[in-house]
Write a protein that holds these residues in place. Structure first.
Motif, PDB file in Angstrom:
ATOM      1  N   ASN A  80       0.684  -1.415   0.183  1.00  0.00           N
ATOM      2  CA  ASN A  80       0.092   0.011   0.060  1.00  0.00           C
ATOM      3  C   ASN A  80       0.767   1.186   0.081  1.00  0.00           C
ATOM      4  OD1 ASN A  80      -2.350  -1.437   0.012  1.00  0.00           O
ATOM      5  ND2 ASN A  80      -2.685  -1.334   2.115  1.00  0.00           N
ATOM      6  N   GLU A  81       2.162   1.006   0.592  1.00  0.00           N
ATOM      7  CA  GLU A  81       2.782   2.325   0.621  1.00  0.00           C
ATOM      8  C   GLU A  81       3.747   2.552  -0.682  1.00  0.00           C
ATOM      9  OE1 GLU A  81       5.216   1.466   4.106  1.00  0.00           O
ATOM     10  OE2 GLU A  81       3.514   1.803   5.413  1.00  0.00           O
ATOM     11  N   ASN A  82       3.658   1.683  -1.572  1.00  0.00           N
ATOM     12  CA  ASN A  82       4.293   1.887  -2.612  1.00  0.00           C
ATOM     13  C   ASN A  82       3.375   1.608  -4.128  1.00  0.00           C
ATOM     14  OD1 ASN A  82       7.358   1.292  -2.204  1.00  0.00           O
ATOM     15  ND2 ASN A  82       6.233  -0.048  -0.757  1.00  0.00           N
ATOM     16  N   ASN A  83       3.693   1.927  -5.282  1.00  0.00           N
ATOM     17  CA  ASN A  83       2.893   1.888  -6.191  1.00  0.00           C
ATOM     18  C   ASN A  83       3.409   1.309  -7.682  1.00  0.00           C
ATOM     19  OD1 ASN A  83       5.028   3.923  -7.085  1.00  0.00           O
ATOM     20  ND2 ASN A  83       3.646   5.740  -6.312  1.00  0.00           N
ATOM     21  N   ILE A  84       4.615   0.564  -7.414  1.00  0.00           N
ATOM     22  CA  ILE A  84       4.915  -0.111  -8.646  1.00  0.00           C
ATOM     23  C   ILE A  84       5.696  -1.381  -8.074  1.00  0.00           C
ATOM     24  CG2 ILE A  84       6.537  -0.649 -10.665  1.00  0.00           C
ATOM     25  CD1 ILE A  84       5.992   2.739 -10.993  1.00  0.00           C
ATOM     26  N   PHE A  85       5.313  -2.612  -8.506  1.00  0.00           N
ATOM     27  CA  PHE A  85       6.009  -4.000  -7.907  1.00  0.00           C
ATOM     28  C   PHE A  85       6.942  -4.260  -8.992  1.00  0.00           C
ATOM     29  CE2 PHE A  85       6.229  -8.369  -7.656  1.00  0.00           C
ATOM     30  CZ  PHE A  85       6.863  -8.661  -6.510  1.00  0.00           C
ATOM     31  N   VAL A  86       8.025  -4.745  -8.643  1.00  0.00           N
ATOM     32  CA  VAL A  86       8.766  -5.399  -9.944  1.00  0.00           C
ATOM     33  C   VAL A  86       9.482  -6.581  -9.369  1.00  0.00           C
ATOM     34  CG1 VAL A  86      10.919  -4.813 -11.093  1.00  0.00           C
ATOM     35  CG2 VAL A  86       9.639  -2.881 -10.496  1.00  0.00           C
ATOM     36  N   LEU A  87       9.485  -7.463 -10.393  1.00  0.00           N
ATOM     37  CA  LEU A  87       9.952  -8.905 -10.319  1.00  0.00           C
ATOM     38  C   LEU A  87      10.718  -9.161 -11.280  1.00  0.00           C
ATOM     39  CD1 LEU A  87      10.129 -11.442  -8.440  1.00  0.00           C
ATOM     40  CD2 LEU A  87       8.185 -12.233  -9.520  1.00  0.00           C
ATOM     41  N   ALA A  88      12.143  -8.854 -11.123  1.00  0.00           N
ATOM     42  CA  ALA A  88      13.004  -9.249 -12.260  1.00  0.00           C
ATOM     43  C   ALA A  88      13.790 -10.387 -12.110  1.00  0.00           C
ATOM     44  CB  ALA A  88      13.994  -7.950 -12.161  1.00  0.00           C
ATOM     45  N   SER A  89      13.080 -11.422 -11.858  1.00  0.00           N
ATOM     46  CA  SER A  89      13.493 -12.786 -11.602  1.00  0.00           C
ATOM     47  C   SER A  89      14.262 -13.434 -12.919  1.00  0.00           C
ATOM     48  CB  SER A  89      12.587 -13.733 -11.225  1.00  0.00           C
ATOM     49  OG  SER A  89      12.208 -13.648  -9.941  1.00  0.00           O
ATOM     50  N   ARG A  90      15.142 -14.061 -12.955  1.00  0.00           N
ATOM     51  CA  ARG A  90      15.869 -14.842 -14.057  1.00  0.00           C
ATOM     52  C   ARG A  90      15.172 -16.091 -14.141  1.00  0.00           C
ATOM     53  NH1 ARG A  90      20.212 -12.037 -11.936  1.00  0.00           N
ATOM     54  NH2 ARG A  90      20.876 -10.538 -13.121  1.00  0.00           N
ATOM     55  N   SER A  91      14.293 -16.672 -13.139  1.00  0.00           N
ATOM     56  CA  SER A  91      13.658 -17.848 -13.219  1.00  0.00           C
ATOM     57  C   SER A  91      12.626 -18.126 -12.080  1.00  0.00           C
ATOM     58  CB  SER A  91      14.461 -19.230 -12.887  1.00  0.00           C
ATOM     59  OG  SER A  91      13.882 -20.221 -12.924  1.00  0.00           O
ATOM     60  N   GLU A  92      11.264 -18.495 -12.360  1.00  0.00           N
ATOM     61  CA  GLU A  92      10.497 -18.675 -11.286  1.00  0.00           C
ATOM     62  C   GLU A  92       9.666 -19.766 -11.713  1.00  0.00           C
ATOM     63  OE1 GLU A  92       9.204 -17.124  -8.500  1.00  0.00           O
ATOM     64  OE2 GLU A  92      10.949 -15.370  -8.837  1.00  0.00           O
ATOM     65  N   GLY A  93       9.057 -20.412 -10.703  1.00  0.00           N
ATOM     66  CA  GLY A  93       8.147 -21.419 -10.778  1.00  0.00           C
ATOM     67  C   GLY A  93       6.581 -20.833 -10.982  1.00  0.00           C
ATOM     68  N   LEU A  94       6.255 -20.427  -9.883  1.00  0.00           N
ATOM     69  CA  LEU A  94       4.910 -19.776  -9.476  1.00  0.00           C
ATOM     70  C   LEU A  94       5.198 -18.477  -8.578  1.00  0.00           C
ATOM     71  CD1 LEU A  94       2.062 -19.625 -10.000  1.00  0.00           C
ATOM     72  CD2 LEU A  94       1.597 -20.901  -8.058  1.00  0.00           C
ATOM     73  N   PRO A  95       5.196 -17.241  -9.387  1.00  0.00           N
ATOM     74  CA  PRO A  95       5.793 -16.111  -8.403  1.00  0.00           C
ATOM     75  C   PRO A  95       4.547 -15.692  -7.577  1.00  0.00           C
ATOM     76  CG  PRO A  95       5.177 -15.728 -10.849  1.00  0.00           C
ATOM     77  CD  PRO A  95       5.181 -16.981 -10.684  1.00  0.00           C
ATOM     78  N   ILE A  96       4.523 -16.245  -6.195  1.00  0.00           N
ATOM     79  CA  ILE A  96       3.381 -15.984  -5.167  1.00  0.00           C
ATOM     80  C   ILE A  96       3.430 -14.189  -4.958  1.00  0.00           C
ATOM     81  CG2 ILE A  96       2.644 -16.309  -3.006  1.00  0.00           C
ATOM     82  CD1 ILE A  96       2.132 -18.762  -4.883  1.00  0.00           C
ATOM     83  N   THR A  97       4.729 -13.789  -5.012  1.00  0.00           N
ATOM     84  CA  THR A  97       4.825 -12.330  -4.553  1.00  0.00           C
ATOM     85  C   THR A  97       3.956 -11.476  -5.989  1.00  0.00           C
ATOM     86  OG1 THR A  97       6.755 -11.933  -5.384  1.00  0.00           O
ATOM     87  CG2 THR A  97       6.621 -12.414  -2.681  1.00  0.00           C
ATOM     88  N   LEU A  98       4.328 -12.046  -6.969  1.00  0.00           N
ATOM     89  CA  LEU A  98       3.679 -11.293  -8.101  1.00  0.00           C
ATOM     90  C   LEU A  98       2.223 -11.235  -8.183  1.00  0.00           C
ATOM     91  CD1 LEU A  98       3.875  -9.651 -10.807  1.00  0.00           C
ATOM     92  CD2 LEU A  98       4.300 -11.932 -11.791  1.00  0.00           C
ATOM     93  N   LEU A  99       1.753 -12.491  -7.544  1.00  0.00           N
ATOM     94  CA  LEU A  99       0.103 -12.819  -7.510  1.00  0.00           C
ATOM     95  C   LEU A  99      -0.295 -11.967  -6.432  1.00  0.00           C
ATOM     96  CD1 LEU A  99      -0.065 -16.662  -8.029  1.00  0.00           C
ATOM     97  CD2 LEU A  99      -0.200 -14.943  -9.551  1.00  0.00           C
ATOM     98  N   GLU A 100       0.497 -11.854  -5.224  1.00  0.00           N
ATOM     99  CA  GLU A 100      -0.171 -11.209  -4.122  1.00  0.00           C
ATOM    100  C   GLU A 100      -0.195  -9.509  -4.424  1.00  0.00           C
ATOM    101  OE1 GLU A 100       1.534 -13.497  -0.259  1.00  0.00           O
ATOM    102  OE2 GLU A 100       2.888 -12.214  -1.292  1.00  0.00           O
ATOM    103  N   ALA A 101       0.832  -9.179  -5.077  1.00  0.00           N
ATOM    104  CA  ALA A 101       0.963  -7.750  -5.474  1.00  0.00           C
ATOM    105  C   ALA A 101      -0.003  -7.528  -6.605  1.00  0.00           C
ATOM    106  CB  ALA A 101       2.401  -7.454  -6.324  1.00  0.00           C
ATOM    107  N   ALA A 102      -0.519  -8.341  -7.571  1.00  0.00           N
ATOM    108  CA  ALA A 102      -1.605  -8.077  -8.471  1.00  0.00           C
ATOM    109  C   ALA A 102      -2.875  -8.048  -7.711  1.00  0.00           C
ATOM    110  CB  ALA A 102      -1.640  -9.204  -9.453  1.00  0.00           C
ATOM    111  N   GLN A 103      -2.984  -8.840  -6.514  1.00  0.00           N
ATOM    112  CA  GLN A 103      -4.139  -8.767  -5.731  1.00  0.00           C
ATOM    113  C   GLN A 103      -4.562  -7.455  -5.215  1.00  0.00           C
ATOM    114  OE1 GLN A 103      -3.959 -12.448  -3.466  1.00  0.00           O
ATOM    115  NE2 GLN A 103      -5.880 -13.083  -4.660  1.00  0.00           N
TER     116      GLN A 103
END
Length: 166
Positions: free
Chosen positions: A120-143
């Motif tokens: 809530n205190e931020n306005n852009i989430f960045v995930l620059a991974s070189r490899s992911e299975g299922l990026p839970i933090t990206l799903l949480e951020a999108a929610q």
């Protein structure tokens, strides 16, 4: 496939009764998040939440880009949350923070309400991974409704987003 109660009932009614015992419900790994994401872009607040692994998560690439933007006069900060992956990652992240003149900040891991507050205190989430299975933090951020930027290596294609999966 993600199901709401109405869709589940339709699926059950579609199948023959002798098949009902074959249905298995797997709970969603990501809980619903109630959020009031910061959409005030007077200052860009970029966030990464996850393991602080500079080799696998691309944190230093984001940090370099943020520093370059700050040098052009853009009011920006990069907040990194998570546990340290290794001594090497810790050393590199500390060096990035110490040489950034406050543009890059590093914090311990956050969970539950503290994590939602961080989004809530931020306005852009960045995930620059070189490899992911299922990026839970990206799903949480999108929610939370925060804007999300991710590399293609996160295994979520733009068609997944447009199909309404997220």
């Amino acid at each position: 496939m993600p199901l709401n109660k109405k869709t589940l009932i339709r699926l059950i009614n579609f199948l023959p009764k002798n098949q009902h015992n074959k249905i298995r419900i797997i709970p969603n790994a990501v809980q619903k998040i109630h959020s009031t994401t910061n959409n005030n872009f007077d200052k860009l607040r970029v966030i990464y939440i996850g393991r602080k692994d500079v080799d696998g998560k691309g944190i230093q690439l984001v940090a370099e880009a943020v520093k370059e933007l700050a040098e052009t006069g853009i009011d920006i900060i990069f907040n990194i949350y998570g546990p340290i992956h290794s001594k090497q990652s810790e050393k590199i992240i500390n060096k990035m923070v110490n040489s950034s003149e406050g543009v890059i900040q590093s914090y311990d891991a956050v969970y539950e309400e503290s994590k939602v507050a961080a989004y809530n205190e931020n306005n852009i989430f960045v995930l620059a991974s070189r490899s992911e299975g299922l990026p839970i933090t990206l799903l949480e951020a999108a929610q939370t409704g925060i804007y999300c930027l991710a590399t293609k290596e996160t295994n979520l294609e733009k068609d997944d987003w447009h199909a309404g999966i997220f």
